[in-house]
Write a protein that holds these residues in place. Structure first.
Motif, PDB file in Angstrom:
ATOM      1  N   GLN A  18      52.148  77.406 -54.499  1.00 28.78           N
ATOM      2  CA  GLN A  18      52.314  76.581 -55.707  1.00 28.78           C
ATOM      3  C   GLN A  18      52.160  75.173 -55.325  1.00 28.78           C
ATOM      4  O   GLN A  18      51.493  74.312 -56.078  1.00 28.78           O
ATOM      5  CB  GLN A  18      53.831  76.736 -56.058  1.00 28.78           C
ATOM      6  CG  GLN A  18      54.602  78.019 -56.378  1.00 28.78           C
ATOM      7  CD  GLN A  18      53.561  78.639 -57.522  1.00 28.78           C
ATOM      8  OE1 GLN A  18      53.290  78.160 -58.358  1.00 28.78           O
ATOM      9  NE2 GLN A  18      53.449  80.171 -57.564  1.00 28.78           N
TER      10      GLN A  18
ATOM     11  N   THR B 169      49.125  73.006 -57.131  1.00 28.87           N
ATOM     12  CA  THR B 169      49.118  71.755 -57.710  1.00 28.87           C
ATOM     13  C   THR B 169      48.599  70.518 -57.028  1.00 28.87           C
ATOM     14  O   THR B 169      48.117  69.816 -57.665  1.00 28.87           O
ATOM     15  CB  THR B 169      50.710  71.528 -57.609  1.00 28.87           C
ATOM     16  OG1 THR B 169      51.518  72.509 -58.322  1.00 28.87           O
ATOM     17  CG2 THR B 169      51.181  70.197 -58.195  1.00 28.87           C
TER      18      THR B 169
ATOM     19  N   ASP C 206      59.288  78.566 -59.538  1.00 30.80           N
ATOM     20  CA  ASP C 206      58.159  78.093 -59.448  1.00 30.80           C
ATOM     21  C   ASP C 206      57.874  76.729 -60.053  1.00 30.80           C
ATOM     22  O   ASP C 206      56.903  76.155 -59.651  1.00 30.80           O
ATOM     23  CB  ASP C 206      56.945  79.119 -59.996  1.00 30.80           C
ATOM     24  CG  ASP C 206      56.826  80.503 -58.989  1.00 30.80           C
ATOM     25  OD1 ASP C 206      57.371  80.398 -57.885  1.00 30.80           O
ATOM     26  OD2 ASP C 206      56.367  81.447 -59.515  1.00 30.80           O
TER      27      ASP C 206
ATOM     28  N   ARG D  74      56.229  73.483 -58.590  1.00 28.04           N
ATOM     29  CA  ARG D  74      54.865  72.339 -59.071  1.00 28.04           C
ATOM     30  C   ARG D  74      55.374  71.249 -59.460  1.00 28.04           C
ATOM     31  O   ARG D  74      54.769  70.299 -59.125  1.00 28.04           O
ATOM     32  CB  ARG D  74      54.313  73.420 -60.240  1.00 28.04           C
ATOM     33  CG  ARG D  74      53.958  74.624 -60.013  1.00 28.04           C
ATOM     34  CD  ARG D  74      53.430  75.798 -61.126  1.00 28.04           C
ATOM     35  NE  ARG D  74      53.539  76.967 -60.815  1.00 28.04           N
ATOM     36  CZ  ARG D  74      53.213  78.121 -61.722  1.00 28.04           C
ATOM     37  NH1 ARG D  74      53.482  77.896 -62.791  1.00 28.04           N
ATOM     38  NH2 ARG D  74      53.300  79.084 -61.242  1.00 28.04           N
TER      39      ARG D  74
ATOM     40  N   ALA E  14      51.979  72.885 -66.544  1.00 24.40           N
ATOM     41  CA  ALA E  14      52.544  73.927 -65.398  1.00 24.40           C
ATOM     42  C   ALA E  14      52.280  75.437 -65.773  1.00 24.40           C
ATOM     43  O   ALA E  14      52.477  76.227 -64.890  1.00 24.40           O
ATOM     44  CB  ALA E  14      54.321  73.722 -65.651  1.00 24.40           C
TER      45      ALA E  14
ATOM     46  N   PHE F  49      47.680  76.032 -65.418  1.00 16.57           N
ATOM     47  CA  PHE F  49      48.222  76.722 -64.272  1.00 16.57           C
ATOM     48  C   PHE F  49      48.312  78.104 -64.490  1.00 16.57           C
ATOM     49  O   PHE F  49      49.002  78.473 -65.505  1.00 16.57           O
ATOM     50  CB  PHE F  49      49.280  76.090 -63.731  1.00 16.57           C
ATOM     51  CG  PHE F  49      49.450  76.240 -62.054  1.00 16.57           C
ATOM     52  CD1 PHE F  49      49.370  75.197 -61.296  1.00 16.57           C
ATOM     53  CD2 PHE F  49      49.785  77.516 -61.776  1.00 16.57           C
ATOM     54  CE1 PHE F  49      49.422  75.175 -59.933  1.00 16.57           C
ATOM     55  CE2 PHE F  49      50.134  77.798 -60.113  1.00 16.57           C
ATOM     56  CZ  PHE F  49      49.908  76.567 -59.465  1.00 16.57           C
TER      57      PHE F  49
END
Length: 339
Positions: A166, A170, A196, A200, A247, A275
């Motif tokens: 993660q 990011t 998660d 992020r 996200a 994402f």
């Protein structure tokens, strides 16, 4: 007419088509170390092609194991958890394991009830996918008695862990926006009780700070396109920030839709990065720049870890599975740089 045993593919057929010995097929199924990755991949492809299933009843009698993995999924409707479960099932099936899963969404069943339901099915191990912090806290209070693996970004003193990277994903997103010239970036986060989403969010702030990106309060969403659409529709005028790191892709798509309805162009006025790389992300307008997660590799790592624990072998050392940035048309230089 029911298939007879003669109709069913066997291990020697798998070996012949894969060009290996039947002992090599057996070693692949039992996850022996020191097998070339290309050989393992070829054997697994033939197993899938033939729909070969090891004799699980015979194996269970010999090992006193059920060859079954239980899975608690925080939500069976989100792309990430669903993709992880599908990949886990694929890898487990090829290795001769069955999978039983229960979703914890909407608080219809408690973690204790879910664990009880799965353990009564005689599972050998338990995997928890895309957990919230509250679910992990509840699991710590339950005596489970079998290996437990949690898919979470950080190591855990109680459970086995494995995760997609993660932080790395990011970082790729933020670095991409900074490379285009953005220095004022909003983060539209997922619900922060999801591990998660929290990972992020923390990674975003850390990387943005390292680049000197303006610090501004994040917007906390609920993973849905509707939330992001409503947020965008509420924007009164063109904001100061020039990019949004979102996200997940569902919210990114909703955001782009809402911005379009407000007359704000992507990427002309705002750049947007998502994402996940959901299947439709390449086909929205504009096609979405996003972070792809390798769910197939994650499913394989989960099964490898749990099988090693169940079979009393050395636990593989698993690093975070890297992510990949896919640059499409939803990102460009900030509007100030174009004037």
């Amino acid at each position: 007419m029911a298939n007879t045993s003669a109709d069913k593919p066997n291990i020697r057929q798998v070996a012949r088509l894969a060009g290996v010995s039947h002992m090599t097929v057996s070693r692949v199924l039992n996850n022996y170390p020191h097998i070339k990755e290309s050989t393992k991949r070829r054997v697994l492809e033939v197993i899938e092609e033939l729909d070969y299933r090891p004799n699980m009843a015979a194996r269970a009698l010999a090992t006193q194991k059920s060859q079954r993995i239980g899975v608690l999924v925080e939500s069976a409707v989100e792309f990430g958890p669903t993709s992880t479960l599908r990949a886990l099932e694929y890898t487990a099936r090829a290795a001769g394991y069955a999978v039983s899963s229960i979703a914890l969404s909407d608080d219809e069943i408690s973690p204790q009830e879910a664990v009880d339901n799965l353990t009564t099915q005689g599972i050998d191990a338990l995997c928890v996918v895309a957990p919230r912090s509250s679910s992990i806290a509840a699991l710590r209070k339950i005596s489970i008695g079998i290996p437990v693996l949690v898919v979470k970004p950080d190591r855990d003193p109680t459970f086995l862990t494995v995760s997609l990277d993660q932080q790395g994903g990011t970082t790729l997103a933020v670095d991409h926006l900074v490379s285009l010239g953005h220095r004022d970036i909003l983060h539209l986060a997922g619900p922060l009780d999801w591990l998660d989403a929290r990972a992020r969010e923390r990674a975003f702030h850390a990387r943005a700070k390292s680049w000197g990106v303006r610090e501004r309060p994040i917007v906390v969403g609920d993973w849905t396109a509707d939330f992001a659409y409503d947020f965008a529709k509420g924007i009164k005028e063109l904001p100061d920030y020039t990019a949004v790191f979102v996200a997940n892709d569902d919210m990114a798509v909703g955001l782009i839709h809402g911005l379009a309805d407000r007359g704000i162009e992507v990427p002309g006025d705002l750049s947007v990065v998502g994402f996940d790389d959901v299947p439709l992300s390449a086909h929205v307008l504009p096609p979405l720049t996003t972070v792809r997660q390798n769910f197939r590799a994650l499913g394989g790592a989960i099964v490898d870890l749990l099988r090693a624990a169940v079979e009393d072998r050395e636990i593989p050392r698993v690093t975070r599975i890297p992510a990949e940035l896919l640059v499409r048309s939803s990102t460009a230089a900030p509007r100030e740089a174009k004037r």
